[in-house]
Design a protein around this motif. Structure first.
Motif, PDB file in Angstrom:
ATOM      1  N   ASN A  52       0.700  -1.156   0.010  1.00  9.95           N
ATOM      2  CA  ASN A  52      -0.080   0.095  -0.086  1.00  9.95           C
ATOM      3  C   ASN A  52       0.836   1.331   0.107  1.00  9.95           C
ATOM      4  N   ILE A  53       1.962   1.357  -0.612  1.00 12.93           N
ATOM      5  CA  ILE A  53       2.800   2.157  -0.795  1.00 12.93           C
ATOM      6  C   ILE A  53       2.191   3.316  -1.775  1.00 12.93           C
ATOM      7  N   GLU A  54       1.930   4.656  -1.440  1.00 10.46           N
ATOM      8  CA  GLU A  54       1.386   5.415  -2.332  1.00 10.46           C
ATOM      9  C   GLU A  54       2.104   6.756  -2.174  1.00 10.46           C
ATOM     10  N   GLY A  55       2.860   7.218  -3.210  1.00 15.64           N
ATOM     11  CA  GLY A  55       3.428   8.606  -3.427  1.00 15.64           C
ATOM     12  C   GLY A  55       4.464   8.474  -2.113  1.00 15.64           C
ATOM     13  N   GLY A  56       5.169   7.258  -1.780  1.00 16.05           N
ATOM     14  CA  GLY A  56       6.346   7.529  -0.888  1.00 16.05           C
ATOM     15  C   GLY A  56       5.809   7.544   0.782  1.00 16.05           C
ATOM     16  N   LYS A  57       4.092   7.388   0.779  1.00 17.28           N
ATOM     17  CA  LYS A  57       3.714   7.199   1.762  1.00 17.28           C
ATOM     18  C   LYS A  57       2.830   6.077   2.143  1.00 17.28           C
ATOM     19  N   VAL A  58       2.870   5.536   3.697  1.00 17.00           N
ATOM     20  CA  VAL A  58       1.943   4.244   3.697  1.00 17.00           C
ATOM     21  C   VAL A  58       1.006   5.052   4.602  1.00 17.00           C
ATOM     22  N   GLY A  59      -0.330   4.932   4.349  1.00 15.11           N
ATOM     23  CA  GLY A  59      -1.292   5.291   5.450  1.00 15.11           C
ATOM     24  C   GLY A  59      -0.957   6.799   5.980  1.00 15.11           C
ATOM     25  N   GLY A  60      -0.236   7.469   5.360  1.00 14.38           N
ATOM     26  CA  GLY A  60      -0.076   8.868   5.808  1.00 14.38           C
ATOM     27  C   GLY A  60       1.353   9.104   6.229  1.00 14.38           C
ATOM     28  N   VAL A  61       2.063   7.820   6.620  1.00 15.68           N
ATOM     29  CA  VAL A  61       3.331   7.940   7.248  1.00 15.68           C
ATOM     30  C   VAL A  61       4.552   7.754   5.940  1.00 15.68           C
ATOM     31  N   PRO A  62       5.266   8.537   6.167  1.00 17.19           N
ATOM     32  CA  PRO A  62       6.471   8.683   5.020  1.00 17.19           C
ATOM     33  C   PRO A  62       7.219   7.284   5.376  1.00 17.19           C
ATOM     34  N   VAL A  63       7.481   6.763   4.120  1.00 22.09           N
ATOM     35  CA  VAL A  63       8.229   5.451   3.941  1.00 22.09           C
ATOM     36  C   VAL A  63       9.545   5.341   4.592  1.00 22.09           C
ATOM     37  N   PRO A  64      10.334   6.462   4.762  1.00 18.93           N
ATOM     38  CA  PRO A  64      11.492   6.148   5.687  1.00 18.93           C
ATOM     39  C   PRO A  64      11.452   6.107   7.159  1.00 18.93           C
ATOM     40  N   ASP A  65      10.059   6.569   7.663  1.00 14.96           N
ATOM     41  CA  ASP A  65      10.077   6.527   9.203  1.00 14.96           C
ATOM     42  C   ASP A  65       9.494   4.894   9.436  1.00 14.96           C
ATOM     43  N   LEU A  66       9.389   4.135   8.447  1.00 15.42           N
ATOM     44  CA  LEU A  66       8.802   2.920   8.876  1.00 15.42           C
ATOM     45  C   LEU A  66       9.642   1.758   9.594  1.00 15.42           C
ATOM     46  N   SER A  67      11.149   2.474   9.704  1.00 20.31           N
ATOM     47  CA  SER A  67      11.796   1.587  10.431  1.00 20.31           C
ATOM     48  C   SER A  67      11.436   1.550  11.855  1.00 20.31           C
ATOM     49  N   ASP A  68      10.417   2.376  12.262  1.00 22.16           N
ATOM     50  CA  ASP A  68      10.136   2.315  13.595  1.00 22.16           C
ATOM     51  C   ASP A  68       8.941   1.242  13.849  1.00 22.16           C
ATOM     52  N   PRO A  69       8.775   0.180  14.647  1.00 20.75           N
ATOM     53  CA  PRO A  69       7.511  -0.518  14.884  1.00 20.75           C
ATOM     54  C   PRO A  69       6.430   0.022  15.143  1.00 20.75           C
ATOM     55  N   GLU A  70       6.314   1.337  15.938  1.00 23.86           N
ATOM     56  CA  GLU A  70       5.355   1.974  16.154  1.00 23.86           C
ATOM     57  C   GLU A  70       4.780   2.785  15.109  1.00 23.86           C
ATOM     58  N   ALA A  71       5.616   3.223  13.998  1.00 22.87           N
ATOM     59  CA  ALA A  71       5.199   4.007  13.026  1.00 22.87           C
ATOM     60  C   ALA A  71       4.503   2.968  12.158  1.00 22.87           C
ATOM     61  N   ARG A  72       4.930   1.785  12.010  1.00 22.63           N
ATOM     62  CA  ARG A  72       4.244   0.690  11.241  1.00 22.63           C
ATOM     63  C   ARG A  72       2.743   0.366  11.768  1.00 22.63           C
ATOM     64  N   ASP A  73       2.693   0.302  13.250  1.00 25.85           N
ATOM     65  CA  ASP A  73       1.356   0.411  13.638  1.00 25.85           C
ATOM     66  C   ASP A  73       0.427   1.330  13.294  1.00 25.85           C
ATOM     67  N   ARG A  74       0.996   2.823  13.301  1.00 22.44           N
ATOM     68  CA  ARG A  74       0.053   3.672  13.076  1.00 22.44           C
ATOM     69  C   ARG A  74      -0.186   3.628  11.572  1.00 22.44           C
ATOM     70  N   ALA A  75       0.556   3.195  10.779  1.00 17.90           N
ATOM     71  CA  ALA A  75       0.183   2.991   9.222  1.00 17.90           C
ATOM     72  C   ALA A  75      -0.804   2.167   9.023  1.00 17.90           C
ATOM     73  N   TYR A  76      -0.525   0.994   9.923  1.00 15.72           N
ATOM     74  CA  TYR A  76      -1.499  -0.126   9.531  1.00 15.72           C
ATOM     75  C   TYR A  76      -2.961   0.318   9.925  1.00 15.72           C
ATOM     76  N   SER A  77      -2.794   0.986  11.128  1.00 19.26           N
ATOM     77  CA  SER A  77      -4.382   1.180  11.732  1.00 19.26           C
ATOM     78  C   SER A  77      -4.867   2.396  10.663  1.00 19.26           C
ATOM     79  N   ALA A  78      -4.077   3.177  10.075  1.00 26.32           N
ATOM     80  CA  ALA A  78      -4.817   4.248   9.038  1.00 26.32           C
ATOM     81  C   ALA A  78      -5.260   3.359   8.058  1.00 26.32           C
ATOM     82  N   LEU A  79      -4.529   2.365   7.461  1.00 28.04           N
ATOM     83  CA  LEU A  79      -4.904   1.563   6.574  1.00 28.04           C
ATOM     84  C   LEU A  79      -6.169   0.622   6.652  1.00 28.04           C
ATOM     85  N   GLU A  80      -6.299   0.246   8.124  1.00 21.05           N
ATOM     86  CA  GLU A  80      -7.369  -0.647   8.700  1.00 21.05           C
ATOM     87  C   GLU A  80      -8.550   0.292   8.291  1.00 21.05           C
TER      88      GLU A  80
END
Lengths: 246, 647, 409
Positions: free
Chosen positions: B271-299
């Motif tokens: 679900n990468i869209e324009g360098g962002k996933v669920g509103g979270v920038p891709v480079p930030d996704l090395s943090d597990p919490e950021a991943r959770d945020r992104a997933y919740s947004a996708l949910e």
């Protein structure tokens, strides 16, 4: 007079054989004492107990004014407390020079780290030279002690003992293997030493004991048979029976 | 014979519940389709119907079917039993009447597959139980043993009164009780059967009891109790892990699957869209919490499936209760089975301890054999022989070479034992003369020099025999094991090694205490100078003692070779343990060596028992123990005291 | 300083020869010089210097103090394992990070950690990072462990052994048992150090991926030479003063030293732990050059070979140990490397790969029997140094020169 070493009620047995049996013995801080006795009387074992080599089964061994018990201490600790021992056969470190031998015996810190960083100062060299002169080895300092004659080794060991500055000296048959002149020298030295410290001489040679002119303790089968002047003990019928008479 | 026949008849009547007898021919006809295309899955009822038909032709028909002697006559579709005669078949109707002959091509012979045949065999068991031949009856019992079934219960019971072979009868009675435990329909009878065994340790009994205690894991809402015979409740975090509890819920369909990190990552990557996933920038996704945020947004956006979060998982787990429920409905039976099993377990533990003791004893005798030569050279003479292990190896290779020449294993063993002794005795004497003799006053250098010999010998063995293991085969009479019961058994070879150890102990004691050599040896050990002045030649004594020690090593080598494979490292594998044995036991005393071997053997087996998967770790712990043991008794278990010990 | 050199005339000689050797190798190596010798030979030489360092330690503990330890190669291997853990972890981390960076979203620390675990422990069927790898990510921590672990192990073992007066062959056997226990433990798959696979790929230095092995080999060679030089200077200093006197006295007659008041156990313990540390450091330099370490490296036999080197070189003199290690290990790699010419005999051919061990074993026996001074004895012949005339044949350091023990009558 308080005693420097007090041995009381000591017993030890090896595989059922009682080498020392309820032995009591004491010596003052500046006293010369000769210990005699037939073979197997327990003379060497007695010295082993005092120096910590053998642990007795029962009894007390107390040393010094503070009455430190020697029973629980290692040989090295006992040596540091102030008990020196001269072995019957000279045991010097033959691979090392006379100076090294004396330097090692010289009273100073004994712990591994202190020894590692210890370097001899001028005073130490002087002391070593003085000791060597006292035992007649002044010109032999650089030689390996293995090259010395038997008598010279005896003297070197006496020198090492002096370097330790012990308060109690245990001397096992010092005169063995010495010439007549050397014996006289040894006698004089022991008498001299006994003025400032306690000296126990274990000896077989009655002539030598007579020359020491001191109190004599007779051991037999691991306990004291008689004690007193040489004339007194040689007059004792029991002593004559077990030791002198037969 | 008549009595037997009557008994069979009675049994059959009993087994079929009385009089209703349906002719087998009729059963065959009604199930024609199933029989012609028989399959293991569908044929069961037909076979059962035949077996329980009550028709006394049932056995013959089933037997014929299983033996592929049942056929269908093509002309009229009638079932016939066929017997080959020349090129033709002799036919018999299912009811036993002769039906003439037919050409082979006129008969369609049935060929049931293996699965069907097994079912037929099972059904035949009830008939075979009463067969006139003892072997057939025994074979039937074997089948029940392997595949116990509920249907066998009644025929077995019925066959007992007619069984006059005492061995088979007691076997039948035992089996009846076992079958009752498993398949009986009367709870009280089953409990009685269970209790009748007491603490019997047979595997068959445990095989019958254990299935009674099979449990199934079930989930209920908290506060509810599941139906059935409950074994225990499982509390999450105790008895059952949280994750396992949740998995159970997922399996029961009561909760959505948990989101694994891998699934989350895949969902995010898709679900990468324009360098962002669920509103979270891709480079930030090395943090597990950021991943959770992104997933919740996708949910929320409905782009990914709902997944349970940690909190939801915890809540779901807490809202349910977890149980183990017995498959067996009767609580009395499970209780009785549990009680019986725990009684058995106690007894089995006892037997296992005994078995362990036997194994420890056998290991101890191996160590003792390996160490006894050392005890002589190291213990008595004070000479350390690092090549001792290589002498053991030499003995083993001697045995191997002898086997190449003499094919009869018993004879070759008898030849090899003295030969191995001779070879290693010679080697020992040679080494003593050439090397050890010059180093008697320098123990550490003896260690090194004999080690040099050991390196050389090992490599020479490698050069001659290669690096692969060589077999040293034991004679047939040493194969197999002495079996006391299902738990306790010990192989004959271990017993032989034990006996050999014992023999050497006695021999050693005899030589040391009752012979001139022993006397002189002890004299030389205690005071060589004095011994020499008494006219004993210490050189000769030392040489003989060394040879003797090495010779024993050679014989130990044969024993070890029979036990393990012969390689050039055989000796090296035992050398450290051998030294440990001597050191732990106490130097200079054969009983010390014995005690040391016993201690080390028991210890190693004990540690292996505690941690059976890992024999390497067992050895590590054992060595550590020995190092600590030396602290407590520096001179070993049996120590010389006093001045004799020497400082 | 001058007293130190007077006591140790060999130090200057040794440093000079080592310096010459380093210069020569540098000039011939593929990285810094003409390339006359191969990279692998530079590594072999570097490794040999490390082995010489272990031999120095062994000489202190055996030749000077009289403790025949058959466990010092274990300390050497532990040093190797400690540095190997960092090398392997950091190198795997580089690879894993690089691999994961290919994926569309950046990895979490957890994923990297898990990836490293899988990479390293996949061979033993695990992906969990064992507890002992806690510090594997940190070079300073692992370097500290190179020193700490051998020191602590030696201290604990030595304390237990010396305290109960285990000496002589007993101690040798006990140290051998310690080594065996350690190697058996490492052989297990769940020891956390990859069982018999050991640690591999150690020649790749993390962060230096761009540097060729030609250069790495000569760097490690220099480092090994420097470490050897430092160890030599240190040990020469240790044995030159009263400490040296005392430990040689312990070797010759430890009971007598006790009666002089020295805590013999303390001295032995100090020597044992110090030499263990030197071995650990040598191992940490050796295994990056070897590239792989596995539990077979610390089999008891390795420690005995160490004793062989020191014995052949000559005990009780530092340069003897170095000579023995260099001579025997180079000769050994020459023979076992298949470079030695086969000797055809009438009935067969001697392949040195097979027979070298036999030769070594027998040579060792001969040296022990006939030349207790080892190769070092040759130096005596050259310098004309004479040893004191002793009673009878030289007895070697085990019993010392003292056969006349009063305690035995």
């Amino acid at each position: 007079m308080s005693s420097l070493l007090e041995v009381s009620g000591v017993s030890v047995s090896f595989d059922g054989f009682r080498a020392i049996n309820n032995l009591s013995f004491s010596i003052g801080p500046a006293e010369l004492r000769a210990v005699i006795g037939p073979n197997g009387a327990g003379k060497t074992t007695f010295m082993d107990i005092v120096t910590g080599k053998t642990r007795p089964d029962a009894g007390r061994v107390l040393f010094g004014e503070k009455s430190i018990s020697l029973l629980k201490r290692s040989e090295a600790e006992i040596a540091r407390i102030g008990v020196g021992r001269k072995f019957q056969r000279p045991t010097v470190f033959e691979d090392q020079s006379v100076a090294d031998n004396l330097m090692m015996a010289l009273k100073s810190a004994r712990g591994p780290f202190r020894v590692l960083f210890w370097r001899p100062g001028p005073a130490d060299h002087e002391k070593v030279e003085a000791l060597a002169a006292e035992v007649g080895l002044a010109d032999q300092l650089a030689r390996k002690s293995g090259e010395l004659s038997h008598g010279q080794k005896q003297w070197l060991e006496i020198g090492m003992l002096l370097a330790q500055e012990p308060r109690l000296l245990l001397v096992d048959e010092p005169a063995a293997g010495m010439t007549l002149a050397e014996r006289e020298h040894t006698t004089a030295l022991l008498v001299q030493l006994a003025k400032t410290r306690a000296v126990v001489v274990v000896e077989h040679d009655m002539e030598f004991v007579r020359r020491l002119n001191c109190k004599v303790t007779v051991l037999h089968e691991g306990s004291v048979l008689a004690e007193g002047s040489l004339d007194h003990v040689t007059a004792d019928p029991q002593v004559i029976e077990v030791y002198l008479g037969r | 014979m008549l009595r037997l026949f009557l008994a069979v008849l009675a049994a059959l009547l009993l087994a079929t519940g009385g009089l209703r007898a349906e002719p087998v021919g009729q059963i065959l006809d009604t199930n024609r389709a199933l029989i012609q295309k028989s399959s293991r899955l569908t044929i069961g009822p037909v076979i059962d119907a035949l077996a329980t038909s009550g028709d006394d032709r049932a056995e013959a028909v089933l037997q014929a079917w299983g033996d592929k002697h049942l056929g269908i006559r093509k002309s009229d579709g009638a079932f016939v039993l066929i017997t080959r005669k020349g090129g033709d078949y002799v036919l018999t109707a299912p009811d036993g009447k002769a039906a003439g002959t037919a050409k082979r091509s006129d008969i369609d012979a049935l060929r049931p597959n293996a699965g069907v045949r097994r079912l037929i065999d099972g059904a035949l068991v009830q008939f075979q139980l009463n067969a006139p031949k003892r072997a057939t009856r025994a074979a039937a019992l074997d089948i029940i043993d392997r595949h116990p079934e509920a249907g066998q219960l009644k025929p077995l019971e019925a066959s007992i009164p007619g069984e006059f072979d005492p061995g088979l009868r007691s076997r039948k009675e035992r089996m009846l009780r076992l079958l009752t435990i498993r398949f009986g329909d009367d709870g009280a009878a089953r409990i009685k059967a269970i209790e009748s065994f007491g603490a019997d340790t047979g595997l068959d009994l445990r095989g019958a009891l254990n299935p009674l205690l099979d449990t199934k894991r079930v989930v209920t809402r908290a506060g509810e109790t599941p139906p059935g015979n409950v074994a225990r409740q499982l509390i999450p975090g105790k008895g059952i892990g949280d994750a396992a509890a949740y998995d159970l819920l997922v399996k029961a369909g009561d909760a959505p699957a948990r989101l694994t990190p891998v699934a989350r990552k895949q969902a995010l990557e898709a679900n990468i869209e324009g360098g962002k996933v669920g509103g979270v920038p891709v480079p930030d996704l090395s943090d597990p919490e950021a991943r959770d945020r992104a997933y919740s947004a996708l949910e929320q956006a409905g782009k990914v499936p709902q997944a349970a979060t940690a909190a939801e998982v915890a809540a779901a787990v807490a809202a349910h209760a977890y149980w183990d429920v017995y498959a067996e409905p009767s609580k009395e039976v499970t209780d009785a089975a549990r009680a019986a099993l725990s009684k058995i377990a106690l007894k089995v533990d006892g037997m296992e301890a005994f078995d362990l003791l036997l194994e420890a004893l056998s290991l101890a005798s191996i160590y003792f054999l390996a160490a006894i030569g050392l005890a002589l050279t190291f213990g008595v003479m004070g000479v350390i022989n690092m090549a001792h292990g290589e002498f053991i190896m030499m003995g083993a290779y001697t045995g191997y070479v002898v086997q190449q020449w003499i094919p009869n294993y018993t004879v070759s063993l008898l030849v090899a034992l003295p030969l191995a002794f001779a070879v290693t005795f010679a080697a020992g004497v040679a080494m003593e003369r050439l090397v050890v003799r010059h180093l008697y006053k320098r123990p550490l250098e003896t260690l090194l020099a004999t080690f040099g010999v050991s390196i050389a010998l090992q490599q020479i063995a490698k050069n001659i025999f290669g690096t692969q293991a060589r077999p040293l085969t034991s004679p047939a009479w040493l194969d197999g094991a002495w079996v006391l019961n299902d738990v306790v058994s010990i192989s004959y070879i271990r017993i032989a090694i034990f006996v050999l150890g014992l023999v050497f102990l006695l021999l050693f004691l005899f030589v040391m205490n009752r012979t001139r050599l022993g006397l002189e040896l002890r004299a030389v050990t205690q005071n060589p100078a004095m011994a020499a002045s008494m006219g004993i030649n210490p050189d000769r004594i030392n040489m003989l003692a060394f040879g003797l020690g090495s010779g024993i090593a050679g014989i130990a080598g044969i024993a070890l070779g029979l036990f393990a494979k012969v390689t050039s490292e055989l000796g090296q594998d035992y050398i450290v343990q051998s030294f440990m044995t001597v050191v732990v036991g106490g130097v200079g005393n054969i009983f010390g060596t014995l005690a040391g071997a016993a201690l080390i053997g028991t210890l190693q087996k004990g540690i292996e028992w505690l941690n059976p998967s890992n024999t390497l770790a067992a050895q590590t712990y054992m060595i550590l123990f020995i190092i600590l043991f030396i602290q407590v008794r520096p001179r070993g278990i049996i120590a010389l005291k006093g001045r004799a010990a020497g400082d | 300083m001058s007293a130190y050199l007077r006591k140790n005339p060999s130090v200057l000689w040794f440093l000079a020869i080592l310096a010459l050797f380093v210069v020569a190798v540098t000039l011939m190596s593929p990285g810094t010089g003409s390339g006359m010798i191969s990279t692998s030979f530079v590594k072999t030489l570097g490794k040999t210097l490390c082995l010489a360092m272990v031999a120095l330690a062994m000489d202190l503990v055996w030749g000077y103090t009289g403790i025949l330890s058959l466990g010092h190669m274990a300390f050497f291997a532990i040093g190797g394992y400690m540095i190997g853990m960092w090398l392997m972890y950091a190198r795997t981390e580089e690879i894993v990070v690089k691999a994961l960076s290919q994926s569309p979203i950046p990895p979490t620390p957890d994923e990297i950690f898990h990836g490293i675990g899988t990479q390293i422990f996949g061979v033993v069927g695990s992906s969990k990072m064992p507890l002992i790898w806690t510090f594997a990510g940190s070079l300073p921590a692992q370097l500290a462990l190179v020193v700490i672990v051998p020191a602590v192990l030696a201290f604990v073992f030595g304390w237990l052994a010396f305290r109960s007066r285990v000496a002589g062959v007993y101690l040798s056997i006990l140290t051998q048992a310690m080594t065996l226990a350690l190697s058996l433990w490492l052989f297990q798959n769940d020891s956390g150090l990859r069982g018999n696979n050991g640690l591999s790929g150690l020649q790749n230095i993390p962060g230096l991926g761009g540097v060729s092995q030609d250069w790495l080999s000569i760097w490690f060679f220099w480092a090994s030479a420097a470490a050897l030089a430092l160890a030599y200077i240190l040990l020469a200093w240790v044995v030159s003063g009263k400490f040296g006197s005392v430990i040689r006295a312990i070797r010759d007659d430890e009971q007598r030293v006790r009666f002089l008041g020295y805590p013999v156990e303390g001295f032995k313990l100090f020597v044992f732990a110090l030499t263990a540390v030197i071995c650990g450091i040598a191992g940490a330099l050796y295994y990056p050059q070897a590239g792989i370490i596995n539990p077979a490296e610390l089999a008891p036999i390795a420690s005995i070979y160490l004793a062989v080197w020191v014995a052949i070189g000559g005990r009780g003199r530092l340069y003897g140990a170095v000579m023995g290690a260099v001579f025997v290990s180079l000769l050994s790699s020459w023979f076992t490397g298949g470079r030695a010419p086969d000797v055809p005999l009438g009935f067969g051919t001697i392949h040195w790969v097979d027979w070298w061990q036999v030769l070594l074993g027998l040579a060792f026996v001969l040296v022990t029997l006939f030349a207790p001074q080892g190769l070092g004895g040759l130096v005596d012949l050259v310098t004309g140094l004479r040893h004191p005339g002793r009673h009878g044949a030289p007895l070697g350091p085990d019993q010392g020169s003292l056969q006349e023990k009063e305690a035995q009558e």
